[in-house]
Design a protein around this motif. Structure first.
Motif, PDB file in Angstrom:
ATOM      1  N   ALA A  19      15.921-106.390   4.986  1.00 31.53           N
ATOM      2  CA  ALA A  19      15.826-104.953   5.283  1.00 31.53           C
ATOM      3  C   ALA A  19      17.232-104.337   5.314  1.00 31.53           C
ATOM      4  O   ALA A  19      17.457-103.232   4.833  1.00 31.53           O
ATOM      5  CB  ALA A  19      15.112-104.741   6.617  1.00 31.53           C
ATOM      6  N   LYS A  23      18.847-101.433   2.829  1.00 31.28           N
ATOM      7  CA  LYS A  23      19.542-100.203   3.268  1.00 31.28           C
ATOM      8  C   LYS A  23      20.870-100.058   2.528  1.00 31.28           C
ATOM      9  O   LYS A  23      21.238 -98.972   2.088  1.00 31.28           O
ATOM     10  CB  LYS A  23      19.792-100.240   4.770  1.00 31.28           C
ATOM     11  CG  LYS A  23      18.564 -99.974   5.608  1.00 31.28           C
ATOM     12  CD  LYS A  23      18.967 -99.657   7.048  1.00 31.28           C
ATOM     13  CE  LYS A  23      17.763 -99.346   7.911  1.00 31.28           C
ATOM     14  NZ  LYS A  23      17.303-100.487   8.703  1.00 31.28           N
ATOM     15  N   ILE A  26      20.408 -99.097  -1.108  1.00 32.58           N
ATOM     16  CA  ILE A  26      20.098 -97.671  -1.261  1.00 32.58           C
ATOM     17  C   ILE A  26      21.386 -96.847  -1.264  1.00 32.58           C
ATOM     18  O   ILE A  26      21.573 -95.984  -2.113  1.00 32.58           O
ATOM     19  CB  ILE A  26      19.128 -97.192  -0.155  1.00 32.58           C
ATOM     20  CG1 ILE A  26      17.709 -97.633  -0.516  1.00 32.58           C
ATOM     21  CG2 ILE A  26      19.192 -95.681   0.029  1.00 32.58           C
ATOM     22  CD1 ILE A  26      16.634 -97.130   0.394  1.00 32.58           C
ATOM     23  N   SER A  71       5.951-100.549  -0.051  1.00 30.15           N
ATOM     24  CA  SER A  71       6.544 -99.906   1.128  1.00 30.15           C
ATOM     25  C   SER A  71       8.039 -99.635   0.909  1.00 30.15           C
ATOM     26  O   SER A  71       8.540 -98.545   1.183  1.00 30.15           O
ATOM     27  CB  SER A  71       6.309-100.801   2.341  1.00 30.15           C
ATOM     28  OG  SER A  71       7.138-100.431   3.400  1.00 30.15           O
ATOM     29  N   TYR A  72       8.753-100.649   0.393  1.00 28.89           N
ATOM     30  CA  TYR A  72      10.178-100.472   0.106  1.00 28.89           C
ATOM     31  C   TYR A  72      10.404 -99.420  -0.986  1.00 28.89           C
ATOM     32  O   TYR A  72      11.337 -98.630  -0.917  1.00 28.89           O
ATOM     33  CB  TYR A  72      10.822-101.806  -0.310  1.00 28.89           C
ATOM     34  CG  TYR A  72      11.300-102.642   0.852  1.00 28.89           C
ATOM     35  CD1 TYR A  72      12.282-102.166   1.707  1.00 28.89           C
ATOM     36  CD2 TYR A  72      10.799-103.924   1.074  1.00 28.89           C
ATOM     37  CE1 TYR A  72      12.747-102.928   2.763  1.00 28.89           C
ATOM     38  CE2 TYR A  72      11.258-104.702   2.137  1.00 28.89           C
ATOM     39  CZ  TYR A  72      12.233-104.196   2.970  1.00 28.89           C
ATOM     40  OH  TYR A  72      12.697-104.944   4.015  1.00 28.89           O
ATOM     41  N   LYS A  73       9.542 -99.419  -1.994  1.00 30.90           N
ATOM     42  CA  LYS A  73       9.665 -98.437  -3.080  1.00 30.90           C
ATOM     43  C   LYS A  73       9.508 -97.023  -2.511  1.00 30.90           C
ATOM     44  O   LYS A  73      10.293 -96.124  -2.832  1.00 30.90           O
ATOM     45  CB  LYS A  73       8.608 -98.690  -4.162  1.00 30.90           C
ATOM     46  CG  LYS A  73       8.673 -97.688  -5.301  1.00 30.90           C
ATOM     47  CD  LYS A  73       7.675 -97.971  -6.408  1.00 30.90           C
ATOM     48  CE  LYS A  73       7.792 -96.933  -7.513  1.00 30.90           C
ATOM     49  NZ  LYS A  73       6.929 -97.249  -8.672  1.00 30.90           N
ATOM     50  N   HIS A  74       8.516 -96.840  -1.669  1.00 28.84           N
ATOM     51  CA  HIS A  74       8.269 -95.544  -1.014  1.00 28.84           C
ATOM     52  C   HIS A  74       9.514 -95.104  -0.245  1.00 28.84           C
ATOM     53  O   HIS A  74       9.962 -93.963  -0.358  1.00 28.84           O
ATOM     54  CB  HIS A  74       7.047 -95.662  -0.095  1.00 28.84           C
ATOM     55  CG  HIS A  74       6.791 -94.428   0.715  1.00 28.84           C
ATOM     56  ND1 HIS A  74       7.293 -94.264   1.994  1.00 28.84           N
ATOM     57  CD2 HIS A  74       6.121 -93.284   0.421  1.00 28.84           C
ATOM     58  CE1 HIS A  74       6.933 -93.071   2.451  1.00 28.84           C
ATOM     59  NE2 HIS A  74       6.214 -92.469   1.522  1.00 28.84           N
ATOM     60  N   ASP A  75      10.084 -96.023   0.552  1.00 30.25           N
ATOM     61  CA  ASP A  75      11.278 -95.711   1.354  1.00 30.25           C
ATOM     62  C   ASP A  75      12.459 -95.327   0.462  1.00 30.25           C
ATOM     63  O   ASP A  75      13.219 -94.420   0.790  1.00 30.25           O
ATOM     64  CB  ASP A  75      11.666 -96.899   2.241  1.00 30.25           C
ATOM     65  CG  ASP A  75      10.633 -97.157   3.337  1.00 30.25           C
ATOM     66  OD1 ASP A  75       9.708 -96.332   3.511  1.00 30.25           O
ATOM     67  OD2 ASP A  75      10.748 -98.189   4.019  1.00 30.25           O
ATOM     68  N   ALA A  76      12.612 -96.035  -0.657  1.00 36.33           N
ATOM     69  CA  ALA A  76      13.729 -95.759  -1.571  1.00 36.33           C
ATOM     70  C   ALA A  76      13.585 -94.372  -2.201  1.00 36.33           C
ATOM     71  O   ALA A  76      14.558 -93.615  -2.296  1.00 36.33           O
ATOM     72  CB  ALA A  76      13.806 -96.835  -2.650  1.00 36.33           C
ATOM     73  N   GLU A  78      11.879 -91.859  -0.924  1.00 34.53           N
ATOM     74  CA  GLU A  78      12.093 -90.907   0.182  1.00 34.53           C
ATOM     75  C   GLU A  78      13.581 -90.694   0.441  1.00 34.53           C
ATOM     76  O   GLU A  78      14.007 -89.604   0.798  1.00 34.53           O
ATOM     77  CB  GLU A  78      11.457 -91.434   1.480  1.00 34.53           C
ATOM     78  CG  GLU A  78       9.941 -91.402   1.491  1.00 34.53           C
ATOM     79  CD  GLU A  78       9.392 -90.032   1.859  1.00 34.53           C
ATOM     80  OE1 GLU A  78       9.605 -89.607   3.007  1.00 34.53           O
ATOM     81  OE2 GLU A  78       8.777 -89.398   0.985  1.00 34.53           O
ATOM     82  N   ALA A  79      14.359 -91.771   0.264  1.00 37.30           N
ATOM     83  CA  ALA A  79      15.809 -91.711   0.519  1.00 37.30           C
ATOM     84  C   ALA A  79      16.554 -91.005  -0.613  1.00 37.30           C
ATOM     85  O   ALA A  79      17.755 -90.790  -0.528  1.00 37.30           O
ATOM     86  CB  ALA A  79      16.361 -93.117   0.712  1.00 37.30           C
TER      87      ALA A  79
END
Length: 155
Positions: A19, A23, A26, A71-76, A78-79
């Motif tokens: 995780a 970060k 990203i 989930s990680y793709k979504h977060d990326a 969003e970022a």
């Protein structure tokens, strides 16, 4: 050849270290306006000792990987990362990541976590990041968490 990265690969496995590496990946992808590739390698050897090995175990592992990467793709996204893709693969993580996946996505930077939490994990996961650093066809960034630094000081 410029000093920017275009295709960044981050290996994730559900751990704190991964995780943290994600970060960092990203941040680097944003600075370089790069594509971000996520991967999770399912090591089928970990199921080899299971009596009467059946498909449901690998199916569950694949479902876990799919959910983790979505989930990680979504977060990326969003970022603010514009292009995010992921791949699930099977086999030895250190070999797959360093050789196959890096080449498949034309990766110029691999980001991975440094260690596992206990001595055994640290030995195995440490050997994964070490192997990737040695055999990858591109730059490799091994991310340390604050926890890793505390552990090192205790030794």
């Amino acid at each position: 050849m410029g000093l920017t990265y275009k295709n960044i690969l981050v290996a994730v496995d559900g751990s704190k270290q991964a995780a943290w590496a994600f970060k960092k990946a990203i941040e680097i992808a944003k600075r370089n306006d790069a594509k971000l590739f996520l991967t999770h390698v399912i090591d089928l050897r970990t199921f080899a000792s299971v009596e009467a090995y059946d498909r449901t175990i690998s199916e569950r592992a694949t479902e876990f990987a799919q959910e983790l990467l979505e989930s990680y793709k979504h977060d990326a996204l969003e970022a603010g990362i514009k292009e995010v893709d992921f791949a699930i693969d099977y086999g030895s993580p250190k070999v797959k990541i360093a050789k196959d996946i890096a080449k498949k996505f034309d990766v110029d930077l691999i980001v991975c976590g440094a260690t596992g939490m206990n001595a055994v994990e640290r030995f195995f996961i440490g050997s994964v990041s070490e192997h990737i650093a040695r055999y990858a066809p591109c730059d490799v960034m091994i991310i340390r968490t604050e926890k890793d630094e505390e552990v090192e000081e205790d030794v």
